[in-house]
Design a protein around this motif. Structure first.
Motif, PDB file in Angstrom:
ATOM      1  N   ASP A 115       0.827  -1.211   0.000  1.00 44.95           N
ATOM      2  CA  ASP A 115       0.000   0.000   0.000  1.00 44.95           C
ATOM      3  C   ASP A 115       0.860   1.258   0.000  1.00 44.95           C
ATOM      4  N   ALA A 116       1.916   1.246   0.814  1.00 49.22           N
ATOM      5  CA  ALA A 116       2.819   2.399   0.861  1.00 49.22           C
ATOM      6  C   ALA A 116       3.492   2.614  -0.491  1.00 49.22           C
ATOM      7  N   ASP A 162       2.286   1.728  -3.451  1.00 49.68           N
ATOM      8  CA  ASP A 162       1.264   2.242  -4.371  1.00 49.68           C
ATOM      9  C   ASP A 162       1.027   3.735  -4.139  1.00 49.68           C
ATOM     10  N   TYR A 163       0.956   4.128  -2.861  1.00 51.92           N
ATOM     11  CA  TYR A 163       0.750   5.529  -2.529  1.00 51.92           C
ATOM     12  C   TYR A 163       1.910   6.378  -3.047  1.00 51.92           C
ATOM     13  N   LEU A 164       3.133   5.921  -2.818  1.00 50.94           N
ATOM     14  CA  LEU A 164       4.297   6.675  -3.277  1.00 50.94           C
ATOM     15  C   LEU A 164       4.343   6.767  -4.798  1.00 50.94           C
ATOM     16  N   THR A 167       1.715   6.758  -6.803  1.00 50.31           N
ATOM     17  CA  THR A 167       0.671   7.718  -7.175  1.00 50.31           C
ATOM     18  C   THR A 167       1.159   9.148  -6.952  1.00 50.31           C
ATOM     19  N   GLN A 168       1.797   9.390  -5.816  1.00 53.81           N
ATOM     20  CA  GLN A 168       2.291  10.731  -5.514  1.00 53.81           C
ATOM     21  C   GLN A 168       3.388  11.139  -6.507  1.00 53.81           C
TER      22      GLN A 168
END
Length: 109
Positions: free
Chosen positions: A49-50, A52-54, A56-57
């Protein structure tokens, strides 16, 4: 203390510690392994999840940076065009003044 006595004391300490740990363990080995496995899976999910978040950012920031570059390029082109127009106007004014001066000088001669 000699090396032999040191290792003997160390071995007795390790054995005693292992025995106490087994006696006071709150749950069985199978249950402990299951909890460790679940914790590892949760950690893997969290890391996924981390990541994927990074990602996306990073994509969002890349898009914003590209937009800023495009705006800056357009503004630079506009400023160059504007400066070129003003320079052309100034050159025309200077040329007119020089022509006027030349005519005045010819009329004096």
């Amino acid at each position: 203390m000699s090396a032999k006595n040191y290792w003997l004391a160390f071995g007795i300490g390790v054995s005693a510690g292992a025995a106490v740990a087994l006696l006071y363990a709150p749950q069985s080995g199978a249950r402990t392994r299951k909890k460790l496995r679940e914790s590892a899976e949760e950690a893997g999910d969290y890391l996924q999840d981390a990541g994927d978040y990074l990602k996306t950012q990073a994509e969002r920031l890349t898009d914003e940076a590209q937009d800023a570059i495009t705006r800056a390029q357009k503004q630079a082109v506009h400023m160059v065009d504007k400066a070129g127009g003003r320079a052309s106007d100034l050159a025309d004014s200077v040329s007119g003044a020089v022509n006027s001066a030349v005519k005045s000088a010819k009329s004096l001669v």
